[in-house]
Each structure stands twice: as structure tokens, then as C-alpha cells.
Design an enzyme around this catalytic site. Structure first.
Site, mmCIF file in Angstrom:
data_model
loop_
_atom_site.group_PDB
_atom_site.id
_atom_site.type_symbol
_atom_site.label_atom_id
_atom_site.label_comp_id
_atom_site.label_asym_id
_atom_site.label_seq_id
_atom_site.Cartn_x
_atom_site.Cartn_y
_atom_site.Cartn_z
ATOM 1 N N THR A 22 0.812 -1.225 0.000
ATOM 2 C CA THR A 22 0.000 0.000 0.000
ATOM 3 C C THR A 22 0.842 1.270 0.000
ATOM 4 O O THR A 22 0.331 2.340 -0.325
ATOM 5 C CB THR A 22 -0.916 0.042 1.239
ATOM 6 O OG1 THR A 22 -0.106 0.096 2.424
ATOM 7 C CG2 THR A 22 -1.814 -1.193 1.296
ATOM 8 N N CYS A 67 -3.148 0.320 14.736
ATOM 9 C CA CYS A 67 -4.021 0.717 13.622
ATOM 10 C C CYS A 67 -5.182 -0.267 13.461
ATOM 11 O O CYS A 67 -4.995 -1.489 13.482
ATOM 12 C CB CYS A 67 -3.216 0.775 12.326
ATOM 13 S SG CYS A 67 -4.177 1.442 10.937
ATOM 14 N N ARG A 85 -7.100 -3.589 8.385
ATOM 15 C CA ARG A 85 -6.933 -5.035 8.263
ATOM 16 C C ARG A 85 -5.459 -5.420 8.367
ATOM 17 O O ARG A 85 -4.585 -4.728 7.849
ATOM 18 C CB ARG A 85 -7.500 -5.508 6.924
ATOM 19 C CG ARG A 85 -7.511 -7.026 6.770
ATOM 20 C CD ARG A 85 -8.219 -7.429 5.509
ATOM 21 N NE ARG A 85 -7.493 -6.955 4.323
ATOM 22 C CZ ARG A 85 -7.906 -7.178 3.068
ATOM 23 N NH1 ARG A 85 -9.039 -7.820 2.856
ATOM 24 N NH2 ARG A 85 -7.206 -6.711 2.063
ATOM 25 N N ARG A 102 3.960 6.711 3.157
ATOM 26 C CA ARG A 102 3.088 7.803 3.568
ATOM 27 C C ARG A 102 2.386 7.449 4.874
ATOM 28 O O ARG A 102 2.066 6.284 5.108
ATOM 29 C CB ARG A 102 2.020 8.077 2.499
ATOM 30 C CG ARG A 102 2.571 8.343 1.113
ATOM 31 C CD ARG A 102 1.434 8.655 0.138
ATOM 32 N NE ARG A 102 0.352 7.683 0.185
ATOM 33 C CZ ARG A 102 0.365 6.506 -0.424
ATOM 34 N NH1 ARG A 102 1.413 6.146 -1.153
ATOM 35 N NH2 ARG A 102 -0.668 5.685 -0.342
ATOM 36 N N CYS A 113 -0.467 6.782 7.573
ATOM 37 C CA CYS A 113 -1.833 6.260 7.505
ATOM 38 C C CYS A 113 -2.835 7.339 7.922
ATOM 39 O O CYS A 113 -2.605 8.085 8.870
ATOM 40 C CB CYS A 113 -1.953 5.051 8.432
ATOM 41 S SG CYS A 113 -3.620 4.379 8.580
ATOM 42 N N CYS A 142 -4.899 5.651 11.543
ATOM 43 C CA CYS A 142 -4.282 5.643 12.878
ATOM 44 C C CYS A 142 -3.434 6.882 13.137
ATOM 45 O O CYS A 142 -3.067 7.158 14.273
ATOM 46 C CB CYS A 142 -3.429 4.390 13.064
ATOM 47 S SG CYS A 142 -1.963 4.304 12.011
ATOM 48 N N TRP A 150 18.519 16.228 48.010
ATOM 49 C CA TRP A 150 17.082 15.996 47.914
ATOM 50 C C TRP A 150 16.443 16.877 46.847
ATOM 51 O O TRP A 150 15.723 16.412 45.970
ATOM 52 C CB TRP A 150 16.405 16.259 49.263
ATOM 53 C CG TRP A 150 14.929 15.962 49.208
ATOM 54 C CD1 TRP A 150 14.326 14.787 49.512
ATOM 55 C CD2 TRP A 150 13.905 16.849 48.755
ATOM 56 N NE1 TRP A 150 12.969 14.890 49.285
ATOM 57 C CE2 TRP A 150 12.685 16.140 48.820
ATOM 58 C CE3 TRP A 150 13.891 18.162 48.297
ATOM 59 C CZ2 TRP A 150 11.473 16.703 48.455
ATOM 60 C CZ3 TRP A 150 12.670 18.724 47.923
ATOM 61 C CH2 TRP A 150 11.479 17.999 48.002
ATOM 62 N N TYR A 185 14.784 15.716 43.309
ATOM 63 C CA TYR A 185 13.374 16.035 43.065
ATOM 64 C C TYR A 185 13.218 16.760 41.721
ATOM 65 O O TYR A 185 12.301 16.477 40.941
ATOM 66 C CB TYR A 185 12.835 16.889 44.212
ATOM 67 C CG TYR A 185 11.377 17.271 44.066
ATOM 68 C CD1 TYR A 185 10.371 16.366 44.373
ATOM 69 C CD2 TYR A 185 11.015 18.546 43.629
ATOM 70 C CE1 TYR A 185 9.033 16.719 44.254
ATOM 71 C CE2 TYR A 185 9.683 18.904 43.506
ATOM 72 C CZ TYR A 185 8.693 17.986 43.817
ATOM 73 O OH TYR A 185 7.367 18.333 43.684
ATOM 74 N N ASP A 206 14.179 11.625 51.274
ATOM 75 C CA ASP A 206 12.810 12.132 51.400
ATOM 76 C C ASP A 206 12.109 11.473 52.593
ATOM 77 O O ASP A 206 12.131 10.248 52.757
ATOM 78 C CB ASP A 206 12.039 11.837 50.115
ATOM 79 C CG ASP A 206 10.607 12.308 50.193
ATOM 80 O OD1 ASP A 206 10.382 13.503 49.992
ATOM 81 O OD2 ASP A 206 9.723 11.474 50.474
#
Length: 482
Positions: A30, A38, A41, A63, A65, A68, A419, A423, A439
């Protein structure tokens, strides 16, 4: 990083959401490439080729789709050194922050040679950085043409093209039709007020409630808010000498995604806004890999994410203010900083009134001004030193920064200990293996009194220790942390 082709085909056969965005499948019969989820099929195995990125598939002439829509696929968080370097470069390029910057300059920014950057980038994505950038811009343009009511000129500029003529030429050359034809076939979404609406995908499970509660408890008054499960905030983004200010909202959406609405004023910086939101909501997380490593620790909340930061400097100021005080008190002080040094902004929401001040503004402010807001002298000194460092190096608190180097630079600043640095590695740098061992919430959840003992126990959770921290916090200690 490559996944076995047979495993890819099995993931395609079952439409396994765990692999969405981790690879793309191109179908030779295709000429189209798709996401593994997707709904089309199932193609024959002999007609399938698997690629590490959309750019790699398009470089071979395939290319995207129309069903999807590969441009909507989630990204891929990584922890391996070379993979992270490639992803850091990609994130910087995705956001458009490096427009006009040479690859050598980007490599220097990342602390490596351009040759090494090219090598690891090609290994990760299957294409050179320039090809990656071009594909990402074209895919974003397709998305803007389909999902917004922006004019074609606005789309070209927002996607990163400086020339409308070049945009038209590249679009036609890649997809076989001009942008105007794609626009006519699409149903652009632009509200009556000019707002722009987008869909951001993630891999389920996704614990929206936990993330919502975490952000709501820490929302900076005037800058952020949470209303009826919808997160909203103001935004200030500097690009190429121009400042763009506006507002945005985020709420749960259909098809394993979030629905994002942006004010029209943010249209020129759509790529960066979307990249920042992906970080903030940790949309590129891989829950299956995290759960596999964390085991029973993640069983109660398998979709728990590590909240990132929409703006690294803002998150850093918030973290410093939160040292040794409650979440509520830190939130109040951060709101005062925004009201005093930020810029007013008109929005449709009563609780969004200002943008958070840029680092240069905070660095240049009088120490007395911050002191009058109720911030103690030591915190004022730490915040202004941090602001000066961020003003000098805007990438300091960006996920595109080198983690170890950033941790070292942060801890060299006054008032920034291990700490706070860890973080910020969790939130501003989006480092999945960050671990603030000292912590109090982590210590209590593990029944330990020593950071050394905690680090020893946490070795089993590498490279996802930041997720372990979130699970420990949500075991009842999250409100003890900033």
C-alpha cells in the site's frame, strides 16, 4: 534498541497498546506506514517492514496512515545513556527550540561531539537529525491542518517553516498533494473564540485521578488551577526573541488520550506547548516496563505517572520554597511570587490571572522584595542563585540537559542539596531513575531511618526509581513532599 521483527508483527496482530509509538510498520503493498494499534486489516507478514521512527519510514517513501495517524503516537521514555542522548536531542528539536541552530551547536550544548550525536541519533531513529526534523515538522503541519482552523500560512510558521513556498514544496513532494488539498479533506477544529484543540495519546493504564490530585495540591494560585477534573494554567514561552503568552486546559479525552485546548495566542509555539504537556503528564511512560521492574510496589496503581514540569524554572522555585514546610504553605508562597513578579494576563478563567516570572526577572529582583513575601533569607538567596543560573543557561532545567552535569551544577548552588536536586531531576528533567533517598515520605513508607539503607533497597527498582518514589508517596505520604 530494536525490537525483534517477529515481536513487532505479533504486537501488530494483537494491536498491543504497549508498543504504540515504539515502532511503526510500513506495508509495501500500500505504500503506507501505521502505528501498531491501527484498526486497518492486518497486512501479510511478508509485506511488512518495521521502523524505529516515523521519519525512518518516510525516508523510505512511505506515507502516513490516515486512520491511525502516526503523528498522534506517544513517544518513548528511555534511560540508556546513548538512547537518552538521542531522545534529549529529539526533544529539543521537537520543541523547535533549536530553530536555526547547527547540529554542532546542539552537540556542544549536550556535551558531546556532533559526530557522536549523529551516530547515536541515527542508531535510535534510523535517520539523520535533519531528516528527523523535516519529518516532524511535516507531520505536525498535517496535524494542524486537520485538527485546527489555522490558516495555511499560520500552520507553516507554527510547524517551524520560515518560508511558505518551501513548506508547500516539501509537503507536496512528500505527500503528493499541496497543503490546501489536505486542508479541504480535513475538518479543522478552531472554536468560535479561535481556540485550538488537540489530542495527546498515551499508553494505558493511565492514573488520571492520581496525577490530577498531585497537580491540584501544588497548583500555584493565579498560574494554575483544577476545576471539575480539568487542569488549566497560563503559559509564557520565549522563542527567537519573541514572548508568547496565553492559557491552556487539559482534560481526559477519548482513545487513550487527553484533550488539550490552547488560546489562539499560543498558536506560534504549538510544538513546544505540546512537548511540555507530554512531559508534565508523563505521556511517554511505558507502564508495562515500569510494573515489571517494580513488581508488587506498582500493583495497586499500575497507571501511576511521574508528574513532569511545564516550566523547569517554575518547578525549581516551587521546590525550593517547599523545603521544610507544608505543600499548602509552599503553594501560597509561590502564588505570592507570581503575583509580585509575574505579568497579568486576561483569561476566561477567574483563577488564572498571571504568568509565572521568567528566571531573569527573579534574578534581577531586589532581595527585599522577595523577603516581604514571607520568604526567609536563606530561601531568597537560593532562589535568586537558581534564577541567575537558569537565566544564563535556559536549558539547565530542561529534559534535554545532561542529568549528571545538571545535578552537579544544582548542588553547587546555595540551598540546593541532594534531595532538591533529585526532586528536580524527577520533575524538571523527567529523569525516570531520579531518587531522593532522604525524602521523609520515602523513609517512612519503607520503614527506614537511613538514606543509605533506602538507596540499597532501591537498587532493585532501577532504572525506574522515580516511579517507585511516586508509588511510595501515594502509599500515604505524598502530602509530605513539595
Amino acid at each position: 534498541m530494536w525490537i525483534d521483527d517477529d515481536q513487532c508483527y505479533q504486537a501488530l496482530r494483537t494491536r498491543d497498546v504497549r508498543f504504540d509509538g515504539r515502532f511503526f510498520v510500513a506495508v509495501s503493498s500500500t505504500g503506507v506506514y501505521c502505528r501498531p494499534v491501527c484498526p486497518a486489516r492486518l497486512p501479510k507478514r511478508e509485506n511488512c517492514r518495521f521502523f524505529a521512527s516515523a521519519a525512518a519510514a518516510e525516508s523510505e517513501g512511505y506515507r502516513p496512515c490516515l486512520r491511525c495517524r502516526p503523528e498522534l503516537a506517544p513517544g518513548d521514555a528511555s534511560v540508556d545513556a546513548n538512547r537518552r542522548l538521542a531522545r534529549q536531542a529529539a526533544e529539543y528539536l521537537d520543541a523547535g527550540a533549536g530553530d536555526g541552530e547547527s547540529l554542532a551547536a546542539l552537540a556542544e550544548r549536550l556535551g558531546v561531539t556532533d559526530r557522536h550525536l549523529r551516530r547515536v541519533f541515527h542508531s535510535e531513529f534510523g535517520v539523520a537529525p535533519v531528516e528527523y526534523v523535516q519529518t516532524r515538522r511535516l507531520l505536525l503541519a498535517r496535524r494542524l491542518l486537520r485538527d485546527t482552523g489555522l490558516t495555511i500560512t499560520e500552520v507553516a510558521l507554527a510547524a517551524g517553516f520560515n518560508s511558505l513556498r518551501r513548506f508547500n514544496t516539501l509537503f507536496r513532494g512528500r505527500y503528493g498533494q499541496p497543503p490546501s488539498a489536505w486542508r479541504r479533506a480535513a475538518s479543522g477544529r478552531r472554536t468560535s473564540d479561535g481556540e485550538l484543540v488537540f489530542h495527546l495519546s498515551y499508553r494505558p493504564p493511565f492514573d488520571w485521578e492520581a496525577l490530577r490530585d498531585f497537580l491540584a495540591a501544588r497548583a500555584i494560585p493565579g498560574v494554575e488551577g483544577m476545576e471539575r477534573g480539568q487542569y488549566r494554567r497560563t503559559a509564557l514561552i520565549r522563542r527567537g526573541g519573541n514572548v508568547h503568552r496565553g492559557w491552556l486546559t487539559v482534560a481526559p479525552g477519548p482513545r487513550n488520550g487527553l484533550t488539550v485546548t490552547l488560546s489562539e495566542s499560543l498558536a506560534p509555539v504549538v510544538p513546544e506547548v505540546l512537548v511540555r504537556l507530554r512531559r508534565l503528564f508523563d505521556l511517554d511512560a511505558q507502564p508495562a516496563l515500569v510494573a515489571q521492574r517494580l513488581g508488587s510496589l506498582a500493583a495497586a496503581r499500575p497507571g501511576l505517572r511521574v508528574p513532569g514540569a511545564f516550566d523547569g524554572f517554575e518547578a525549581a522555585v516551587r521546590a525550593v520554597l517547599g523545603q521544610q514546610i507544608t505543600v499548602k504553605a509552599a503553594r501560597t508562597l509561590a502564588g505570592r511570587v507570581a503575583a509580585s513578579l509575574g505579568e497579568p494576563l486576561d483569561t476566561p478563567f477567574e483563577d488564572l490571572t498571571t504568568t509565572f516570572p521568567e528566571a531573569a526577572v527573579v534574578a534581577a529582583a531586589e532581595a527585599e522584595t522577595l523577603g516581604l513575601l514571607g520568604i526567609i533569607r536563606a530561601r531568597v538567596k537560593a532562589i535568586q542563585a537558581l534564577a541567575a543560573a537558569c537565566a544564563e543557561d535556559p536549558m539547565l532545567l530542561s529534559p534535554a540537559a545532561d542529568v549528571e552535569r545538571t545535578l552537579t551544577e544544582l548542588k553547587a548552588l546555595p540551598g540546593i542539596g541532594d534531595w532538591t536536586a533529585q526532586y528536580l531531576a524527577m520533575r524538571a528533567l523527567s529523569w525516570p531513575d531520579a531518587f531522593p533517598a532522604a525524602d521523609l515520605g520515602v523513609l517512612k513508607a519503607l520503614g527506614e531511618t537511613s538514606a543509605v539503607a533506602v538507596r540499597r533497597r532501591a537498587e532493585a527498582w532501577r532504572p525506574w526509581r522515580a516511579y517507585a518514589v511516586m508509588h511510595l508517596w501515594f502509599g500515604g505520604q505524598e502530602n509530605k513532599t513539595p
